[in-house]
Enzyme design. Sequence first.
Site, PDB file in Angstrom:
ATOM      1  N   GLU A   1      -7.757 -24.865 101.587  1.00 33.09           N
ATOM      2  CA  GLU A   1      -8.149 -23.458 101.402  1.00 33.09           C
ATOM      3  C   GLU A   1      -7.782 -22.589 102.611  1.00 33.09           C
ATOM      4  O   GLU A   1      -7.212 -21.500 102.428  1.00 33.09           O
ATOM      5  CB  GLU A   1      -9.651 -23.375 101.103  1.00 33.09           C
ATOM      6  CG  GLU A   1      -9.982 -23.876  99.704  1.00 33.09           C
ATOM      7  CD  GLU A   1     -11.438 -24.282  99.513  1.00 33.09           C
ATOM      8  OE1 GLU A   1     -12.258 -24.023 100.417  1.00 33.09           O
ATOM      9  OE2 GLU A   1     -11.757 -24.863  98.452  1.00 33.09           O
TER      10      GLU A   1
ATOM     11  N   LYS B   1     -18.474 -28.903  92.490  1.00 31.24           N
ATOM     12  CA  LYS B   1     -17.512 -29.243  93.546  1.00 31.24           C
ATOM     13  C   LYS B   1     -18.149 -30.136  94.612  1.00 31.24           C
ATOM     14  O   LYS B   1     -17.470 -30.953  95.232  1.00 31.24           O
ATOM     15  CB  LYS B   1     -17.012 -27.939  94.165  1.00 31.24           C
ATOM     16  CG  LYS B   1     -15.887 -28.082  95.146  1.00 31.24           C
ATOM     17  CD  LYS B   1     -15.359 -26.705  95.501  1.00 31.24           C
ATOM     18  CE  LYS B   1     -14.314 -26.742  96.578  1.00 31.24           C
ATOM     19  NZ  LYS B   1     -13.835 -25.381  96.877  1.00 31.24           N
TER      20      LYS B   1
ATOM     21  N   ASP C   1      -7.850 -21.298  92.904  1.00 35.53           N
ATOM     22  CA  ASP C   1      -8.936 -21.534  93.851  1.00 35.53           C
ATOM     23  C   ASP C   1     -10.105 -22.071  93.030  1.00 35.53           C
ATOM     24  O   ASP C   1     -10.748 -21.326  92.290  1.00 35.53           O
ATOM     25  CB  ASP C   1      -9.301 -20.207  94.544  1.00 35.53           C
ATOM     26  CG  ASP C   1     -10.578 -20.302  95.380  1.00 35.53           C
ATOM     27  OD1 ASP C   1     -11.107 -21.418  95.554  1.00 35.53           O
ATOM     28  OD2 ASP C   1     -11.036 -19.241  95.861  1.00 35.53           O
TER      29      ASP C   1
END
Length: 623
Positions: free
Chosen positions: A175, A76, A14
């Site tokens: 996700e 990100k 993750d």
Amino acid sequence: MNQSTDPELIVGIDLGTTNSLVAFCDDRGPRVLLDESTQALLPSVVRIDADGRMTIGREARDHAVEYPRETVHSVKRLMGQTIDQVRGDLDYLSYEVAAGEGAAARLRVHDRLLSPQEISAAILARLREIAQAALRRPVGKAVITVPAYFDDAQRQATRDAGRFAGLEVARIINEPTAAALAYGIGRSGEAETIAVYDLGGGTFDISILQIIPPSGADASIDSAFFQVRSTAGDTHLGGDDVDRLIVELVQREIRAQHGLALEFPPSTRQALRRFAEATKIRLSSEDSAAIQIDLGDGRTYERTITRDEFETMIAPWVDRTIDACRRALRDARLEPGEIDRVVMVGGSTRIPLVRQRVGAFFETNPYTAIDPDQVVALGAAVQAAILSGSQQAALLLDVIPLSLGIETMGGAVAKLIMRNSTVPCQATERFSTSVDGQTSIKIHVLQGERELAGDCRSLGEFHLRGIPPMPAGIPQLEVSFHIDVNGILDVTAVERRSGKRAAVQIVANHGLTAAEVDRIERDSISHARSDMKLHRIIDLRVNAALDLKWIRDAIKRVEGEIPPDYRRELDGRIAALQRFVDESEREPQSVDADAFHAAKEELDRASVRLHELSIARSLRDEG
Ligand code: AMP
């Protein structure tokens, strides 16, 4: 394990805006891998010093205030983006962002232009290192998660970052899909519609997913069968806003009380933010949190924030997430009631008001059993195991492989759901208390076939508090187990007289291999006889202790009215039963259960007259 049958090793990652994690799934199920200081979360923060050396993770984060220009966080947000696409984010970033080739967003640190991929690669390389140390094997492949709304360029940038870190990216998955996989959603083979509500520190995402299960009973569900029907959210909405609300409240009150126009230096502001966050976290489990701040010159600021006050303060913030849920449903052309499951992701979903509002909106109890900070990484690991072919792995089946129950008085187990029950299923049992005035009851959830709590696997416990004091045996405690098609167990305890309620959610089948289930079954058979005896002794002990208490109380009440002969008989029988109770506490296995039972019956019979005397006395007292 035989090396030649050792499946290919793939980890799940993750790669988060604030924190990143790496996880691995073997036949015990998925687990997060810890670094050398046993931490699971790696802050997604990288500092680059003047010599180009990188510091990654906690250390970089903890010194971010001192080195704002060379500490890169939230990279990100820049992945695969042009400078124009990230204009809205620039105010939130302490470092310089510049345009690179083709207007691509780049970072300028110490006059060097770096790509977001290079920074992400540093984080991924560190995760790879953690995984190799934890697994003691080389790791060359990973499944990496990205937000469902990431476009091709953003996904490609993530792949590139993996490659720079020496990782072959086996698959990029969404996700929310990973979160659903972690819960085993889809294994039932039913078409389901799922909402994944992800409220972290800085971002909020809601995704509506649809599972299109493969045909054929043996096909294993993987991320390929999840379709994203819609997404909505806010890239600047999260737990940080709540911290800010608390900081503003404190600053306002300090100003009002002390006339201080506080212009805090950055380090103090940072400290105040941390402190506000700690207060917020306390309010997730407690009804109030006390704040005390030393303002210097003998002045202090003190106050208590109650849960109610906190909830009023954050209600508009929660509303904004619910508005986004409404938008996502509209885009998917669905009504709230058409959502089969809601999965909670992100640290801020630990706030009770958030759970409550989301549950009420979607008209279903959300999935919260798995740590919301880890659920995405765990799901990535499940996908990794499926790809590596090692996934008959985690035991998530359409039957409950081991019985489920709760601990009762004296350490015995009351089984509510028997082994091999098919899911979904449910059961309810009534209990009461054994002690006068008990205001809190512990519910200990157990799994296994043995008769004693100590021989079963503990799945979790919780307390039902706030029961008004009542004599033993009067409270009406109802414990219900409800297991849905995905094997998620909701345990609810209600005390019916007071209406007090408490609940816990558990993934019942995690952490057990098929071989362990077999062993547990075999053990239960070989211990069946001695276990049954022990269970009987425990029940006798609990009931005998209650009898003895009642009889001794009654004797006290009617002391002067008991004829000496009868009193001698009672005393003898009481002493005999007490000896069994004592022995059953010391060495339950050596107690003669039949003799124990007989002693209890004899005292029962002998106490009939005492009972009559006691009633007569009560009537006299009342008259
Ligand atoms: P994430 O981005 O998913 O790591 O979530 C981090 C956010 O969750 C931060 O704002 C944390 O303060 C918040 N958080 C973590 N634990 C709790 C808790 N027990 N109660 C409320 N917020 C929490």
